[in-house]
Design a protein around this motif. Structure first.
Motif, PDB file in Angstrom:
ATOM      1  N   THR A  99       0.842  -1.213   0.000  1.00 14.31           N
ATOM      2  CA  THR A  99       0.000   0.000   0.000  1.00 14.31           C
ATOM      3  C   THR A  99       0.869   1.251   0.000  1.00 14.31           C
ATOM      4  O   THR A  99       0.596   2.235  -0.721  1.00 14.31           O
ATOM      5  N   GLN A 100       1.927   1.246   0.814  1.00 15.72           N
ATOM      6  CA  GLN A 100       2.789   2.421   0.885  1.00 15.72           C
ATOM      7  C   GLN A 100       3.555   2.611  -0.416  1.00 15.72           C
ATOM      8  O   GLN A 100       3.794   3.743  -0.856  1.00 15.72           O
ATOM      9  N   TRP A 101       3.948   1.539  -1.075  1.00 13.61           N
ATOM     10  CA  TRP A 101       4.617   1.682  -2.366  1.00 13.61           C
ATOM     11  C   TRP A 101       3.661   2.277  -3.413  1.00 13.61           C
ATOM     12  O   TRP A 101       4.066   3.096  -4.253  1.00 13.61           O
ATOM     13  N   VAL A 200       6.600  -7.747  -3.560  1.00 17.25           N
ATOM     14  CA  VAL A 200       5.912  -6.444  -3.654  1.00 17.25           C
ATOM     15  C   VAL A 200       6.313  -5.802  -4.967  1.00 17.25           C
ATOM     16  O   VAL A 200       7.432  -5.988  -5.459  1.00 17.25           O
ATOM     17  N   GLN A 201       5.383  -5.034  -5.529  1.00 22.32           N
ATOM     18  CA  GLN A 201       5.639  -4.327  -6.771  1.00 22.32           C
ATOM     19  C   GLN A 201       6.090  -2.907  -6.456  1.00 22.32           C
ATOM     20  O   GLN A 201       5.363  -2.123  -5.850  1.00 22.32           O
ATOM     21  N   VAL A 202       7.302  -2.601  -6.844  1.00 24.06           N
ATOM     22  CA  VAL A 202       7.873  -1.264  -6.620  1.00 24.06           C
ATOM     23  C   VAL A 202       7.669  -0.444  -7.893  1.00 24.06           C
ATOM     24  O   VAL A 202       8.036  -0.909  -8.989  1.00 24.06           O
ATOM     25  N   PRO A 203       7.064   0.712  -7.755  1.00 25.83           N
ATOM     26  CA  PRO A 203       6.856   1.549  -8.956  1.00 25.83           C
ATOM     27  C   PRO A 203       8.188   1.810  -9.661  1.00 25.83           C
ATOM     28  O   PRO A 203       9.206   2.086  -9.018  1.00 25.83           O
ATOM     29  N   THR A 204       8.157   1.688 -10.964  1.00 21.15           N
ATOM     30  CA  THR A 204       9.305   1.950 -11.830  1.00 21.15           C
ATOM     31  C   THR A 204      10.353   0.850 -11.735  1.00 21.15           C
ATOM     32  O   THR A 204      10.956   0.471 -12.741  1.00 21.15           O
ATOM     33  N   TYR A 208      10.046  -6.853  -6.284  1.00 18.36           N
ATOM     34  CA  TYR A 208      11.139  -7.089  -5.319  1.00 18.36           C
ATOM     35  C   TYR A 208      10.654  -8.085  -4.252  1.00 18.36           C
ATOM     36  O   TYR A 208       9.497  -8.048  -3.835  1.00 18.36           O
ATOM     37  N   ASP A 209      11.578  -8.967  -3.885  1.00 18.08           N
ATOM     38  CA  ASP A 209      11.262  -9.963  -2.847  1.00 18.08           C
ATOM     39  C   ASP A 209      11.344  -9.309  -1.473  1.00 18.08           C
ATOM     40  O   ASP A 209      12.288  -8.544  -1.176  1.00 18.08           O
TER      41      ASP A 209
END
Length: 551
Positions: A99-101, A200-204, A208-209
């Motif tokens: 959510t924060q990402w 988690v999906q990191v924008p750009t 990432y594990d």
């Protein structure tokens, strides 16, 4: 000279020290052996000790097995609970991080790295200070984005803790949470830990594990406390089992011990001893049965004592009463025997000789019966004096030489050069040896007879050995029985009374000595007389062996 003297002095000191050390070690070993011997005797003699010890050992085994099973089940339950909690907590924290990402507006690499550090700090602080966990973020295996962020770890445990198998599992199924148990080293201790991996999906920057590491410190401490509690409880329970066993066995062993003590007093002649019988249980029944048996034995023993006293009195009275007419008969027979040469009838002369011979046997039997009656009445006494048994043996052999010559036997004496001096009643010892030598000649079938004399510090022994018919199995225990004969059908050739060996045994017992027999069919027989060298002494061994196998 001074240098060599110093070396010699040091050598002497070292030798003395080594001697003292050797003596100390020898004394310690002797003390240990004595203690072990006392423990073995105590173990063999105490039924209660064996029962209590066995019960405690079995109780300890049961407590150990039960404690191990419970300990493993508790550990498995704590482990499963910790894995479940770790999965739920990691799932919530992963959702929070995602959510924060998604809310982050960072675009450059530096901003993304800073955002990653901020997010890691926020998700760690969200669970509270009491929660112990470590977070690792690393680039996923399938990430092909040009933006590469630095790997992060929140503390001492980093990406090295995550196994390649877990990373491959996360890469193979990013949508599913992956869990693995592993061992980690934290603060110098090896601890089990739960590692939960997610993506988690990191924008750009792409996927990432995200790995959460949960060391099970609290669970290990809990199991340590539980293990200590099990040990203490096991020791206490074993001691309680031992105490219960002591109480229970005492209720059984004490009556048995009392029965043993009463039986010992009964065997010592105190026939009025009885066991206390109370209650109606099995032990009371045992005491009642024991007392009934003692009553029966006392009655029978008193009856036998009465019969024995009557028999002894009868033998003594008859023996004394027969002496007067026997004296008259002896005088008449001597007169007739002296004039036998003047008989015209040779049959009458021969009958006179037979009458004189049988009268000799009758007198010998009467003398033996009188001697037996003295033993039975306890009136036999010793006239002790120092005697060299070599001389006594010589006199006996010389007296038996005519009989041995008639039987075709030779008697050989094997005596040591040193004196075989012993405090004895020589008349009685000479009678023992005469009976043994005459029996050996009579049963030796014309073969040699050997007489051995042996001397030790505490005893003197004489062994009379023949090489004749020998003794059958069991005969060695019967040869000293009154009027017993190995072959009842065999005719007497030397006029024996059947009481010689019985009297010899009583004479040996008067001296606190041994008279023993050994024999085998076809190998002959051996009779051994062993006497203590000092009057009233006790025998522990004999200078000569009883059987040829012991030579």
């Amino acid at each position: 000279m001074s240098g060599s003297g110093g070396v010699a002095l040091r050598s002497a000191v070292l030798r003395r020290q080594a001697t003292r050390a050797g003596r100390s070690l020898s004394g310690l070993g002797l003390a240990v052996r004595r203690a072990a011997g006392r423990s073995r005797r105590r173990w063999r003699q105490s039924l209660q000790l064996r029962v209590v010890t066995t019960t405690m050992l079995l109780g300890l085994v049961v407590v150990t097995v039960l404690g191990s099973v419970l300990h493993s089940q508790i550990a498995r339950g704590l482990e499963e609970a910790r894995i479940t909690n770790a999965q739920y907590e990691a799932l919530a924290l992963t959702a929070e991080a995602q959510t924060q990402w998604q809310a982050s507006t960072s675009s450059s690499v530096d901003e993304l790295n800073q955002a990653a550090r901020d997010i890691m700090t926020r998700i760690l602080s969200a669970a509270g200070p009491e929660s112990t966990r470590y977070v690792v973020m690393s680039r996923s295996a399938g990430n092909d984005s040009d933006v590469v962020l630095a790997s992060l770890q929140s503390g001492a445990l980093g990406l090295s803790v995550v196994s390649p198998d877990l990373r491959e599992a996360v890469a193979a199924d990013p949508s599913t949470q992956q869990v693995q148990l592993t061992q980690v080293r934290l603060d110098g201790r090896e601890l089990p830990a739960v590692v939960v991996g997610s993506v988690v999906q990191v924008p750009t920057a792409g996927p990432y594990d995200l790995y959460f590491i949960f060391p099970m410190e609290q669970e290990v401490e809990t199991m340590g406390l539980i293990g200590q509690a099990f040990v203490v409880a096991g020791v206490i329970l074993t001691l309680l089992v031992g105490a219960v066993a002591v109480v229970v066995t005492r209720q059984v062993v004490d009556p048995v011990r009392r029965a043993g003590e009463v039986a010992q007093r009964l065997s010592a002649g105190r026939l009025n001893e009885r066991m206390p019988a109370k209650g109606e249980d099995d032990l009371a029944l045992l005491a009642t049965s024991f007392n009934n048996m003692a009553d029966s034995l006392q009655s029978q023993i008193r009856q036998l004592e009465g019969l024995s006293a009557v028999q002894q009195r009868f033998v003594s009275d008859v023996s004394h009463e027969l002496r007067t007419p026997l004296t008259t008969i002896r005088m008449a027979v001597d007169v007739i025997h002296a004039g036998r040469e003047g008989f015209a009838d040779t049959t009458m002369a021969r009958s006179t000789e037979l009458l004189a011979g049988e009268l000799d046997r009758f007198e010998a039997l009467l003398a033996d019966l009188l001697e037996i009656s003295r033993f039975d009445a306890g009136a036999a006494a010793l006239d002790v004096e120092p005697v060299d048994l070599r001389g006594t043996v010589g006199k006996v052999v010389a007296a038996a030489a005519p009989l041995a010559e008639r039987r075709g036997s030779t008697i050989t004496v094997h005596a040591p050069a040193e004196a075989a001096e012993v405090d004895v009643d020589e008349r009685r010892v000479e009678r023992i040896l005469r009976n043994l030598v005459v029996n050996a000649v009579e049963h030796g079938e014309g073969r040699p007879v050997d007489v051995h004399v042996g001397v030790s510090a505490d005893a003197v022994a004489v062994v009379v050995e023949d090489h004749g018919v020998g003794l059958r199995p069991g005969d060695a225990a019967n040869v000293f029985t009154r009027f017993w004969r190995a072959d009842p059908a065999r005719a007497r050739t030397t006029g024996g009374t059947g009481l010689g060996l019985s009297i010899s045994l009583e004479d040996a017992r008067l001296h606190n000595g041994w008279l023993q027999a050994w024999g085998e069919p076809g190998l002959g027989s051996r009779f051994r007389l062993t006497l203590p060298r000092r009057s009233g002494g006790t025998l522990h061994s004999s200078p000569l062996p009883l059987s040829p196998r012991d030579l």
